[in-house]
Structure formats: C-alpha cells, structure tokens
Write a protein that holds these residues in place. Structure first.
Motif, PDB file in Angstrom:
ATOM      1  N   PHE A  92      40.723  54.819  48.710  1.00  0.00           N
ATOM      2  CA  PHE A  92      38.956  54.510  48.561  1.00  0.00           C
ATOM      3  C   PHE A  92      38.652  53.288  47.425  1.00  0.00           C
ATOM      4  N   LYS A  93      39.599  53.812  45.993  1.00  0.00           N
ATOM      5  CA  LYS A  93      38.943  52.966  45.175  1.00  0.00           C
ATOM      6  C   LYS A  93      39.883  51.703  45.559  1.00  0.00           C
ATOM      7  N   GLU A  94      41.523  51.803  46.118  1.00  0.00           N
ATOM      8  CA  GLU A  94      41.708  50.176  45.992  1.00  0.00           C
ATOM      9  C   GLU A  94      41.210  49.618  46.744  1.00  0.00           C
ATOM     10  N   ALA A  95      40.614  49.865  48.260  1.00  0.00           N
ATOM     11  CA  ALA A  95      39.594  49.090  49.030  1.00  0.00           C
ATOM     12  C   ALA A  95      37.941  49.157  48.340  1.00  0.00           C
ATOM     13  N   MET A  96      38.194  49.843  47.831  1.00  0.00           N
ATOM     14  CA  MET A  96      36.640  49.395  46.874  1.00  0.00           C
ATOM     15  C   MET A  96      36.175  48.011  46.480  1.00  0.00           C
ATOM     16  N   ALA A  97      37.771  48.268  45.409  1.00  0.00           N
ATOM     17  CA  ALA A  97      38.212  46.830  44.807  1.00  0.00           C
ATOM     18  C   ALA A  97      38.083  45.663  45.438  1.00  0.00           C
ATOM     19  N   ILE A  98      38.141  45.674  46.596  1.00  0.00           N
ATOM     20  CA  ILE A  98      38.228  44.384  47.437  1.00  0.00           C
ATOM     21  C   ILE A  98      36.535  44.186  47.725  1.00  0.00           C
ATOM     22  N   ILE A  99      36.282  44.866  48.573  1.00  0.00           N
ATOM     23  CA  ILE A  99      34.821  44.986  49.056  1.00  0.00           C
ATOM     24  C   ILE A  99      34.037  45.472  48.541  1.00  0.00           C
ATOM     25  N   ARG A 100      33.729  45.003  47.271  1.00  0.00           N
ATOM     26  CA  ARG A 100      32.840  45.976  46.302  1.00  0.00           C
ATOM     27  C   ARG A 100      31.490  45.019  46.338  1.00  0.00           C
ATOM     28  N   HIS A 101      31.652  44.077  46.993  1.00  0.00           N
ATOM     29  CA  HIS A 101      30.629  42.523  46.913  1.00  0.00           C
ATOM     30  C   HIS A 101      29.898  43.096  47.970  1.00  0.00           C
ATOM     31  N   LEU A 102      30.248  43.370  48.979  1.00  0.00           N
ATOM     32  CA  LEU A 102      29.695  44.072  50.447  1.00  0.00           C
ATOM     33  C   LEU A 102      28.725  44.587  50.722  1.00  0.00           C
ATOM     34  N   GLU A 103      27.844  45.203  51.567  1.00  0.00           N
ATOM     35  CA  GLU A 103      26.833  45.966  51.814  1.00  0.00           C
ATOM     36  C   GLU A 103      26.853  46.525  52.688  1.00  0.00           C
TER      37      GLU A 103
END
Length: 144
Positions: A92-103
């Motif tokens: 989850f943390k690794e994926a969030m680093a990639i998609i953090r700009h999405l809402e």
C-alpha cells in the motif's frame, strides 16, 4: 476521506486488477523446496563421485529442483489477497507513493483512473514485480 483499511483494500483491488489483466503469475511456495533438492542432490553427488560427482549432482539437482517448482505458479491477484496485513500495508505504501496525486472514492474509480494512464500502470506493475521478486522471492511468469 476513506479510512486507512478501505484505502488499503482499494489499492489491493487495483493491484489485483492490474496483475490480473496482464495474467501475471508467480511461483512462491515451492522455490525453497527446489533449492533444497538441488543442494541435496549435489551433496550426494559429491559424496559418491568427489568433485566431478559434485558437478554432475549439482546439474541433476538443479534440473530436478526446477522441474519440482515448475507449474507451481499462482495468479498474482490470489497471492496478493493472501498476503498478511503487514505485507499489504507495505505494498500500500509503495503504491501510494506512485498514485498519491490521484483522488478517488472507491476501488472502481481508482482502477479506472489508473487504467486510463499507461504511465501509472507501468509504474505500479514495476513496483509490484519488484515487490514480488524481492520480498516474496518469487519468480514471475506472464501468460499470453
């Protein structure tokens, strides 16, 4: 905003969709067994035939080990869903680093956003492949 658990579930569903669409599979469970067989057969070869026996034993053991682990592939979505919460959290943390700009509000919307971006798909798949090979020490296979 979505709660942490729901967000982790959304990310896991997204990664399952992505890896499922690419028909990604990984061999995890039996890879250790293959290494044990390789080592054991090489050891016996060395006892029986000295250094040349060790070489022959290693080669035979390697083939036997590879044969034992082949066909033990599980679909990556299945592996992801079976991960313990702590491992899901890591992903989850690794994926969030990639998609953090999405809402997004749910897994469906998140998946739609990512599927609309080849770049995001590539980044997430690269992260997933890296995770599966490094953390789970698994071998990845793609079915065409």
């Amino acid at each position: 905003p979505a709660t942490m658990t729901i967000m982790v579930e959304d990310i896991m569903k997204l990664l399952c969709s992505l890896s499922g669409e690419r028909k990604m599979k990984a061999a995890v469970k039996h890879s250790g067994k293959g290494a044990l067989v390789t080592g054991a057969v090489a050891f016996v070869g060395g006892l029986v035939g000295g250094p040349p026996g060790l070489a022959v034993g290693g080669a035979v053991g390697g083939l036997l080990g590879a044969w034992m682990t082949s066909g033990q592939f599980k679909p990556i979505p299945q592996i992801l869903m079976e991960l313990p919460p702590a491992e899901q959290q890591k992903l989850f943390k690794e994926a969030m680093a990639i998609i953090r700009h999405l809402e997004w509000t749910d897994a469906v919307q998140l998946t739609a956003l990512v599927m609309g971006s080849e770049a995001l798909q590539q980044q997430l798949l690269a992260m997933l492949v890296n995770y599966v090979t490094k953390e789970l020490r698994a071998e990845i296979q793609y079915d065409d």
